[in-house]
Each structure stands twice: as structure tokens, then as C-alpha cells.
Design a protein around this motif. Structure first.
Motif, PDB file in Angstrom:
ATOM      1  N   ASN A 104       0.792  -1.239   0.000  1.00  0.00           N
ATOM      2  CA  ASN A 104       0.000   0.000   0.000  1.00  0.00           C
ATOM      3  C   ASN A 104       0.817   1.279   0.000  1.00  0.00           C
ATOM      4  O   ASN A 104       0.247   2.365   0.130  1.00  0.00           O
ATOM      5  CB  ASN A 104      -0.965   0.025   1.200  1.00  0.00           C
ATOM      6  CG  ASN A 104      -1.932  -1.139   1.152  1.00  0.00           C
ATOM      7  OD1 ASN A 104      -2.463  -1.468   0.098  1.00  0.00           O
ATOM      8  ND2 ASN A 104      -2.144  -1.777   2.297  1.00  0.00           N
ATOM      9  N   ARG A 105       2.103   1.166  -0.156  1.00  0.00           N
ATOM     10  CA  ARG A 105       2.944   2.356  -0.244  1.00  0.00           C
ATOM     11  C   ARG A 105       4.317   1.940  -0.734  1.00  0.00           C
ATOM     12  O   ARG A 105       4.716   0.783  -0.602  1.00  0.00           O
ATOM     13  CB  ARG A 105       3.070   3.068   1.105  1.00  0.00           C
ATOM     14  CG  ARG A 105       3.559   2.183   2.227  1.00  0.00           C
ATOM     15  CD  ARG A 105       3.599   2.894   3.554  1.00  0.00           C
ATOM     16  NE  ARG A 105       4.473   4.065   3.514  1.00  0.00           N
ATOM     17  CZ  ARG A 105       4.775   4.781   4.595  1.00  0.00           C
ATOM     18  NH1 ARG A 105       4.254   4.481   5.773  1.00  0.00           N
ATOM     19  NH2 ARG A 105       5.581   5.811   4.491  1.00  0.00           N
ATOM     20  N   LEU A 106       5.032   2.901  -1.314  1.00  0.00           N
ATOM     21  CA  LEU A 106       6.374   2.604  -1.806  1.00  0.00           C
ATOM     22  C   LEU A 106       7.397   2.899  -0.716  1.00  0.00           C
ATOM     23  O   LEU A 106       8.174   3.856  -0.785  1.00  0.00           O
ATOM     24  CB  LEU A 106       6.668   3.419  -3.066  1.00  0.00           C
ATOM     25  CG  LEU A 106       6.293   2.738  -4.376  1.00  0.00           C
ATOM     26  CD1 LEU A 106       6.562   3.646  -5.555  1.00  0.00           C
ATOM     27  CD2 LEU A 106       7.046   1.435  -4.540  1.00  0.00           C
ATOM     28  N   ALA A 107       7.372   2.066   0.294  1.00  0.00           N
ATOM     29  CA  ALA A 107       8.323   2.184   1.395  1.00  0.00           C
ATOM     30  C   ALA A 107       8.444   0.825   2.071  1.00  0.00           C
ATOM     31  O   ALA A 107       7.447   0.112   2.224  1.00  0.00           O
ATOM     32  CB  ALA A 107       7.863   3.237   2.399  1.00  0.00           C
ATOM     33  N   LEU A 108       9.646   0.474   2.430  1.00  0.00           N
ATOM     34  CA  LEU A 108       9.894  -0.799   3.109  1.00  0.00           C
ATOM     35  C   LEU A 108      10.616  -0.558   4.431  1.00  0.00           C
ATOM     36  O   LEU A 108      11.458  -1.332   4.848  1.00  0.00           O
ATOM     37  CB  LEU A 108      10.749  -1.709   2.202  1.00  0.00           C
ATOM     38  CG  LEU A 108      10.138  -2.106   0.856  1.00  0.00           C
ATOM     39  CD1 LEU A 108      11.167  -2.851   0.011  1.00  0.00           C
ATOM     40  CD2 LEU A 108       8.902  -2.967   1.062  1.00  0.00           C
ATOM     41  N   GLU A 109      10.229   0.535   5.099  1.00  0.00           N
ATOM     42  CA  GLU A 109      10.928   0.892   6.328  1.00  0.00           C
ATOM     43  C   GLU A 109      10.796  -0.158   7.422  1.00  0.00           C
ATOM     44  O   GLU A 109      11.634  -0.266   8.309  1.00  0.00           O
ATOM     45  CB  GLU A 109      10.448   2.252   6.846  1.00  0.00           C
ATOM     46  CG  GLU A 109       9.038   2.264   7.446  1.00  0.00           C
ATOM     47  CD  GLU A 109       7.944   2.251   6.404  1.00  0.00           C
ATOM     48  OE1 GLU A 109       6.765   2.148   6.783  1.00  0.00           O
ATOM     49  OE2 GLU A 109       8.252   2.351   5.210  1.00  0.00           O
ATOM     50  N   TRP A 110       9.747  -0.993   7.338  1.00  0.00           N
ATOM     51  CA  TRP A 110       9.557  -2.019   8.342  1.00  0.00           C
ATOM     52  C   TRP A 110      10.653  -3.087   8.291  1.00  0.00           C
ATOM     53  O   TRP A 110      10.856  -3.835   9.242  1.00  0.00           O
ATOM     54  CB  TRP A 110       8.185  -2.679   8.183  1.00  0.00           C
ATOM     55  CG  TRP A 110       7.771  -2.946   6.781  1.00  0.00           C
ATOM     56  CD1 TRP A 110       7.038  -2.126   5.976  1.00  0.00           C
ATOM     57  CD2 TRP A 110       8.085  -4.096   5.988  1.00  0.00           C
ATOM     58  NE1 TRP A 110       6.866  -2.699   4.729  1.00  0.00           N
ATOM     59  CE2 TRP A 110       7.497  -3.909   4.715  1.00  0.00           C
ATOM     60  CE3 TRP A 110       8.786  -5.266   6.239  1.00  0.00           C
ATOM     61  CZ2 TRP A 110       7.612  -4.848   3.693  1.00  0.00           C
ATOM     62  CZ3 TRP A 110       8.903  -6.203   5.236  1.00  0.00           C
ATOM     63  CH2 TRP A 110       8.324  -5.994   3.979  1.00  0.00           C
ATOM     64  N   LEU A 111      11.403  -3.149   7.183  1.00  0.00           N
ATOM     65  CA  LEU A 111      12.534  -4.077   7.131  1.00  0.00           C
ATOM     66  C   LEU A 111      13.651  -3.646   8.081  1.00  0.00           C
ATOM     67  O   LEU A 111      14.452  -4.470   8.520  1.00  0.00           O
ATOM     68  CB  LEU A 111      13.084  -4.156   5.706  1.00  0.00           C
ATOM     69  CG  LEU A 111      12.254  -4.962   4.697  1.00  0.00           C
ATOM     70  CD1 LEU A 111      12.788  -4.768   3.294  1.00  0.00           C
ATOM     71  CD2 LEU A 111      12.241  -6.436   5.064  1.00  0.00           C
ATOM     72  N   SER A 112      13.694  -2.349   8.377  1.00  0.00           N
ATOM     73  CA  SER A 112      14.720  -1.843   9.290  1.00  0.00           C
ATOM     74  C   SER A 112      14.351  -2.062  10.745  1.00  0.00           C
ATOM     75  O   SER A 112      15.206  -1.972  11.625  1.00  0.00           O
ATOM     76  CB  SER A 112      14.936  -0.337   9.048  1.00  0.00           C
ATOM     77  OG  SER A 112      15.205  -0.087   7.689  1.00  0.00           O
ATOM     78  N   ASP A 113      13.079  -2.322  11.004  1.00  0.00           N
ATOM     79  CA  ASP A 113      12.590  -2.496  12.384  1.00  0.00           C
ATOM     80  C   ASP A 113      11.706  -3.734  12.446  1.00  0.00           C
ATOM     81  O   ASP A 113      10.514  -3.666  12.130  1.00  0.00           O
ATOM     82  CB  ASP A 113      11.810  -1.247  12.811  1.00  0.00           C
ATOM     83  CG  ASP A 113      11.389  -1.308  14.276  1.00  0.00           C
ATOM     84  OD1 ASP A 113      11.721  -2.307  14.948  1.00  0.00           O
ATOM     85  OD2 ASP A 113      10.725  -0.361  14.730  1.00  0.00           O
ATOM     86  N   PRO A 114      12.273  -4.878  12.844  1.00  0.00           N
ATOM     87  CA  PRO A 114      11.501  -6.121  12.897  1.00  0.00           C
ATOM     88  C   PRO A 114      10.234  -6.018  13.735  1.00  0.00           C
ATOM     89  O   PRO A 114       9.275  -6.762  13.508  1.00  0.00           O
ATOM     90  CB  PRO A 114      12.492  -7.116  13.512  1.00  0.00           C
ATOM     91  CG  PRO A 114      13.839  -6.557  13.176  1.00  0.00           C
ATOM     92  CD  PRO A 114      13.676  -5.078  13.234  1.00  0.00           C
ATOM     93  N   ALA A 115      10.199  -5.084  14.705  1.00  0.00           N
ATOM     94  CA  ALA A 115       9.019  -4.935  15.556  1.00  0.00           C
ATOM     95  C   ALA A 115       7.805  -4.491  14.742  1.00  0.00           C
ATOM     96  O   ALA A 115       6.664  -4.722  15.142  1.00  0.00           O
ATOM     97  CB  ALA A 115       9.308  -3.930  16.671  1.00  0.00           C
ATOM     98  N   LYS A 116       8.048  -3.872  13.582  1.00  0.00           N
ATOM     99  CA  LYS A 116       6.951  -3.419  12.728  1.00  0.00           C
ATOM    100  C   LYS A 116       6.444  -4.514  11.795  1.00  0.00           C
ATOM    101  O   LYS A 116       5.489  -4.302  11.055  1.00  0.00           O
ATOM    102  CB  LYS A 116       7.401  -2.205  11.905  1.00  0.00           C
ATOM    103  CG  LYS A 116       7.714  -0.975  12.745  1.00  0.00           C
ATOM    104  CD  LYS A 116       8.142   0.183  11.856  1.00  0.00           C
ATOM    105  CE  LYS A 116       8.448   1.430  12.679  1.00  0.00           C
ATOM    106  NZ  LYS A 116       8.887   2.561  11.820  1.00  0.00           N
ATOM    107  N   ASP A 117       7.106  -5.632  11.815  1.00  0.00           N
ATOM    108  CA  ASP A 117       6.714  -6.755  10.952  1.00  0.00           C
ATOM    109  C   ASP A 117       6.515  -7.980  11.838  1.00  0.00           C
ATOM    110  O   ASP A 117       7.411  -8.813  11.982  1.00  0.00           O
ATOM    111  CB  ASP A 117       7.780  -7.017   9.894  1.00  0.00           C
ATOM    112  CG  ASP A 117       7.387  -8.146   8.936  1.00  0.00           C
ATOM    113  OD1 ASP A 117       6.209  -8.548   8.948  1.00  0.00           O
ATOM    114  OD2 ASP A 117       8.260  -8.605   8.193  1.00  0.00           O
ATOM    115  N   THR A 118       5.343  -8.092  12.437  1.00  0.00           N
ATOM    116  CA  THR A 118       5.055  -9.161  13.378  1.00  0.00           C
ATOM    117  C   THR A 118       5.240 -10.528  12.735  1.00  0.00           C
ATOM    118  O   THR A 118       4.585 -10.864  11.755  1.00  0.00           O
ATOM    119  CB  THR A 118       3.607  -9.042  13.908  1.00  0.00           C
ATOM    120  OG1 THR A 118       3.405  -7.719  14.417  1.00  0.00           O
ATOM    121  CG2 THR A 118       3.356 -10.065  15.002  1.00  0.00           C
TER     122      THR A 118
END
Length: 278
Positions: A104-118
Motif C-alpha cells: 500500500n505504499r512505496l516504502a519498506l521501512e519495516w525491514l529496518s525495524d523487525p518490531a513493525k513486521d510481526t
């Protein structure tokens, strides 16, 4: 068994001769995972320096990566440059479109923070899509996430290692990963792994490699290159009697059809004939 000096020498040859055409991202200079993967989409055939320059050009000439996503492929290809630029641009645009649609967006910032990717579900979905295109892309992703070279020996890599004389085929996956790590210095490891995947996915395929097109055919100990057959004038002049063109058979005599008989005169009615007799 640790790599032999001959294996290490061949690994160095692989790096020097194949990195531009098949190599992948070497380091983690890109601060954003999206940019790192964009680099991985276009690096093959360009080399690291030219691919990074192309990425910087795209970042400078467009508002953002979404602007790149909706730009015509041929325009992006002109920015990337090099042979097969259109194919590179298509891979990049396809990748950007996938990220936009799935996340839903052109960003993969959750790869930098595993807590954002349950549970790592997003990362697994991304890796699955990348792996369906090339396991070298997965190497770029995992390496960026852990900030160290990922040694992925899935797919056809074990067979490629054996054909190149870089492995004796003994040991399991864990032992093989350690073996690959011993072939080159840490700084060259990610490039070597992506080269191996590139070969496995292009020319060094199973069960029959395409040695004629393989960029390693000049030094690969297993290469079997087809030599073109030269036809000499003497051979072309010899013609087997059995294959000589037979003389055309005589045409059969023409059978002249007799002209159709004239229509027979109509038979007079029987009653009229009887009357004459009387």
C-alpha cells in the motif's frame, strides 16, 4: 574440507571475469531497503558503479520512487543505460509496482525495524516474490537486513560450484555455506554468491548447461563448447550416387479420348412399328 588453493584461485577468477555481467550488490551503502533492492534489479550487466550512478540519476530526476513507477519504461531505460536497458527498466518498474500493490505504499521501512513486521510475514512475502525472479535478489534483501553477506546455497548453486571446480560435492547445506565463506574474503562474499545464482539461473542450468553462451566457458573446467563444423569444398563437391537426382520419368502417352457418340435417334414407338407391318 576447507577450500583448496586451486578453488580459491578459481573463485577469484569468477569475481574478476563475471562480476560485471552477473554480480550483485556488494555493500550496504544504501540507507533505504527500497533503494537497495532497486539497485539489485538493475545491477546485472551494468556493474556496481554504473548501477549505483543510475539509481542516483533516477532519485535526482524524479519526485520519488512512485514517480518512477508510473513513468514509461523506455524513459526509465534511457536513464539507466547500458545494453538491455529496457529489460532492466521493466524489472525495476515491476518491482516498484509489486511493493505498491502489496504493501500500500512505496516504502519498506519495516525491514529496518523487525518490531513493525510481526512474525516476519511481510519480509517472507517480499522474499518469496523476489525469489521467484532470482535468488540473487533474496541475497541482496537478507544481506541488507542483517548487514552481512547472506550465503544462500539453494537452487542450482551446489551444481554450479561443482562444475566450476569450487566444491567437491561432499557435506550438507551448513558445511557448504561454510565452504563458500572460505572461498573469498568477506568483502567479496556477497558478489560471489550472486554470481553463482546468476549462473544457475541463466546458463549453468540443470540438467544440461548452455556452455556455448556461458561467460565462464573460457576457464570453467567442466565447459563443453560446441565447435562449428567447417565444410570443405572437397566434401561439398562429393555427391553420393544414391543421392543424385534421378532423371524425370517419361511422361505417359496421351490417351486421346474418343469423341462422344452423337445422340442416338429416338426409337419410334412400338405401336407405330406394328402398324407399318400390318
Amino acid at each position: 574440507m576447507p577450500p583448496t588453493p586451486a578453488m580459491k584461485e578459481r573463485a577469484a577468477t569468477a569475481l574478476s571475469t563475471l562480476e560485471t555481467s552477473l554480480g550483485g550488490v556488494r555493500d550496504f551503502e544504501e540507507t533505504q531497503p527500497l533503494v537497495q533492492l532497486a539497485l539489485a534489479m538493475i545491477v546485472r550487466g551494468l556493474g556496481m558503479k554504473r548501477a549505483r550512478a543510475a539509481v542516483r540519476r533516477l532519485e535526482a530526476d524524479y519526485v520519488d520512487w512512485n514517480d518512477v513507477r508510473v513513468t514509461p519504461v523506455r524513459e526509465i531505460a534511457a536513464k539507466i543505460g547500458g545494453e538491455d536497458a529496457v529489460a532492466r527498466a521493466e524489472r525495476l518498474v515491476e518491482f516498484l509496482g509489486m511493493v505498491f500493490l502489496r504493501f500500500n505504499r512505496l516504502a519498506l521501512e519495516w525491514l529496518s525495524d523487525p518490531a513493525k513486521d510481526t512474525g516476519g510475514k511481510k519480509a517472507d512475502r517480499l522474499a518469496k516474490w523476489l525469489g521467484d525472479r532470482s535468488l540473487a535478489h533474496v541475497v541482496a534483501l537478507r544481506s541488507w537486513m542483517q548487514k552481512s553477506a547472506e550465503v544462500n546455497v539453494d537452487g542450482g548453486v551446489p551444481k554450479v560450484l561443482q562444475r566450476l571446480g569450487l566444491w567437491d560435492g561432499k557435506g550438507g547445506a551448513a558445511a557448504l555455506r561454510d565452504h563458500v565463506r572460505g572461498l573469498v574474503a568477506e568483502a567479496d562474499l556477497m558478489a560471489l554468491v550472486t554470481i553463482l545464482h546468476g549462473l544457475a539461473e541463466t546458463t549453468c542450468v540443470s540438467p544440461k548447461p548452455d556452455c556455448d553462451r556461458c561467460p565462464a566457458k573460457g576457464w570453467c573446467p567442466s565447459a563443453v563448447v560446441t565447435k562449428p563444423v567447417k565444410e570443405t569444398a572437397a566434401k561439398s563437391a562429393k555427391v553420393s550416387k544414391a543421392t543424385k537426382t534421378a532423371k524425370p520419368a517419361k511422361a505417359p502417352a496421351k490417351t486421346t479420348a474418343k469423341p462422344a457418340a452423337k445422340t442416338a435417334k429416338a426409337t419410334k414407338p412400338a405401336k407405330a412399328k406394328a402398324a407399318r407391318k400390318g
